[in-house]
Design a protein around this motif. Structure first.
Motif, short mmCIF file in Angstrom:
data_model
loop_
_atom_site.label_atom_id
_atom_site.label_comp_id
_atom_site.label_asym_id
_atom_site.label_seq_id
_atom_site.Cartn_x
_atom_site.Cartn_y
_atom_site.Cartn_z
N GLU A 191 0.83 -1.20 0.00
CA GLU A 191 0.00 0.00 0.00
C GLU A 191 0.87 1.26 0.00
O GLU A 191 0.54 2.25 -0.65
N ALA A 192 1.99 1.19 0.73
CA ALA A 192 2.90 2.33 0.77
C ALA A 192 3.50 2.59 -0.61
O ALA A 192 3.63 3.74 -1.04
N ARG A 193 3.87 1.52 -1.31
CA ARG A 193 4.42 1.68 -2.67
C ARG A 193 3.36 2.21 -3.61
O ARG A 193 3.66 3.02 -4.49
N LYS A 194 2.12 1.78 -3.42
CA LYS A 194 1.04 2.23 -4.29
C LYS A 194 0.81 3.73 -4.16
O LYS A 194 0.54 4.42 -5.15
N ASN A 195 0.93 4.24 -2.92
CA ASN A 195 0.66 5.65 -2.67
C ASN A 195 1.90 6.52 -2.75
O ASN A 195 1.83 7.72 -2.55
N GLN A 196 3.04 5.87 -3.04
CA GLN A 196 4.27 6.64 -3.10
C GLN A 196 4.26 7.54 -4.33
O GLN A 196 3.88 7.13 -5.42
N ALA A 197 4.68 8.77 -4.14
CA ALA A 197 4.68 9.74 -5.23
C ALA A 197 6.03 9.74 -5.93
O ALA A 197 7.04 10.03 -5.31
N HIS A 198 6.03 9.40 -7.20
CA HIS A 198 7.23 9.45 -8.01
C HIS A 198 7.13 10.65 -8.94
O HIS A 198 6.25 10.71 -9.79
N THR A 199 8.03 11.60 -8.76
CA THR A 199 8.03 12.76 -9.63
C THR A 199 8.56 12.36 -11.00
O THR A 199 9.65 11.80 -11.13
N VAL A 200 7.77 12.64 -12.01
CA VAL A 200 8.13 12.28 -13.38
C VAL A 200 8.36 13.56 -14.17
O VAL A 200 7.65 14.54 -14.00
N ILE A 201 9.40 13.55 -15.00
CA ILE A 201 9.66 14.69 -15.87
C ILE A 201 9.22 14.33 -17.28
O ILE A 201 9.80 13.45 -17.92
N LYS A 202 8.16 14.97 -17.73
CA LYS A 202 7.68 14.78 -19.09
C LYS A 202 8.43 15.75 -20.00
O LYS A 202 9.01 16.74 -19.54
N GLU A 203 8.41 15.46 -21.30
CA GLU A 203 9.10 16.36 -22.22
C GLU A 203 8.16 16.74 -23.37
O GLU A 203 7.41 15.90 -23.89
N MET A 204 8.19 18.00 -23.74
CA MET A 204 7.40 18.50 -24.85
C MET A 204 8.31 19.31 -25.76
O MET A 204 9.02 20.20 -25.30
N LYS A 205 8.29 18.99 -27.06
CA LYS A 205 9.16 19.67 -28.03
C LYS A 205 8.33 20.58 -28.93
O LYS A 205 7.27 20.18 -29.42
#
Length: 213
Positions: A75-89
């Motif tokens: 459950e902790a892994r499920k709710n863990q927030a992973h910051t993702v860097i998206k890219e737009m060109k």
């Protein structure tokens, strides 16, 4: 080495500081006595503090303990927030329709709590007009300022110009809102009324009869 604690007959010490099933302190007892109590309670003797002198052991259902620990970790892994860097060109001379489309993607990423790396790609003679890319990045930052902020100012990187936008909302907040929205959509599909859509229980009053002359 195994990270799991020693249990029952794998414990090799003459005596232990015993903790009962409800967390009560039993005291220092011989290992044989602790194992005997474990059998009486139909529980396991689990070494919970191996470096203590004597080691601390607790009476518990070790199989149930492992299962509950695994579920909590999941459950902790499920709710863990992973910051993702998206890219737009983008191109410096992008047409209005393409710009609106790209901006829509940036808005969606920021709403999800992700960072967005914006890359302006210069080609040919466009490289001599870096101000075009700078103005485009400024325009985009202003258009999405309610959702994000400029985390890294525009800077030249070879033939490209790069800017990074950060979301105002934390990833955990965005995830929570997304779950709430999903639950609301599911309830709506199942025909569950929202709180502000309670049925009208008012009774229409009959019109008054005109008074007789």
């Amino acid at each position: 080495m195994s990270a799991e604690p020693r249990i029952n007959d794998r414990i090799r010490v003459p005596e232990v500081r015993l903790v009962g099933p409800s967390g009560e302190q039993v005291g220092i007892v011989p290992l044989a006595k602790a194992l005997e109590l474990a059998q009486e309670y139909d529980l396991d003797l689990v070494e919970v503090a191996a470096n203590a002198r004597p080691p601390v052991c607790k009476l518990m259902d070790y199989g149930k303990f492992k299962y509950e620990s695994a579920m909590k970790a999941r459950e902790a892994r499920k709710n863990q927030a992973h910051t993702v860097i998206k890219e737009m060109k983008l191109r410096p001379k992008i047409d209005p329709h393409d710009y609106d489309t790209k901006k829509g993607h940036v808005v969606r990423f920021l709403k999800q709590g992700d960072k967005v790396k914006i890359t302006i790609m210069f080609r040919g003679r466009e490289q001599s007009r870096p101000e075009l890319g700078y103005r485009l990045l400024q325009r985009l930052a202003e258009d999405v300022q309610e959702l994000g902020f400029v985390e890294s100012n525009p800077k030249q990187d070879g033939r490209n110009m790069i800017m990074v936008l950060g979301p105002h909302k934390k990833k955990t907040e965005a995830m929570a809102e997304a779950r709430e929205a999903q639950a609301a959509r599911k309830a709506e599909r199942q025909g569950v009324p929202h709180l502000d859509q309670s049925p009208d229980t008012s009774v229409e009053q009959p019109a008054e009869e005109p008074a007789e002359a």
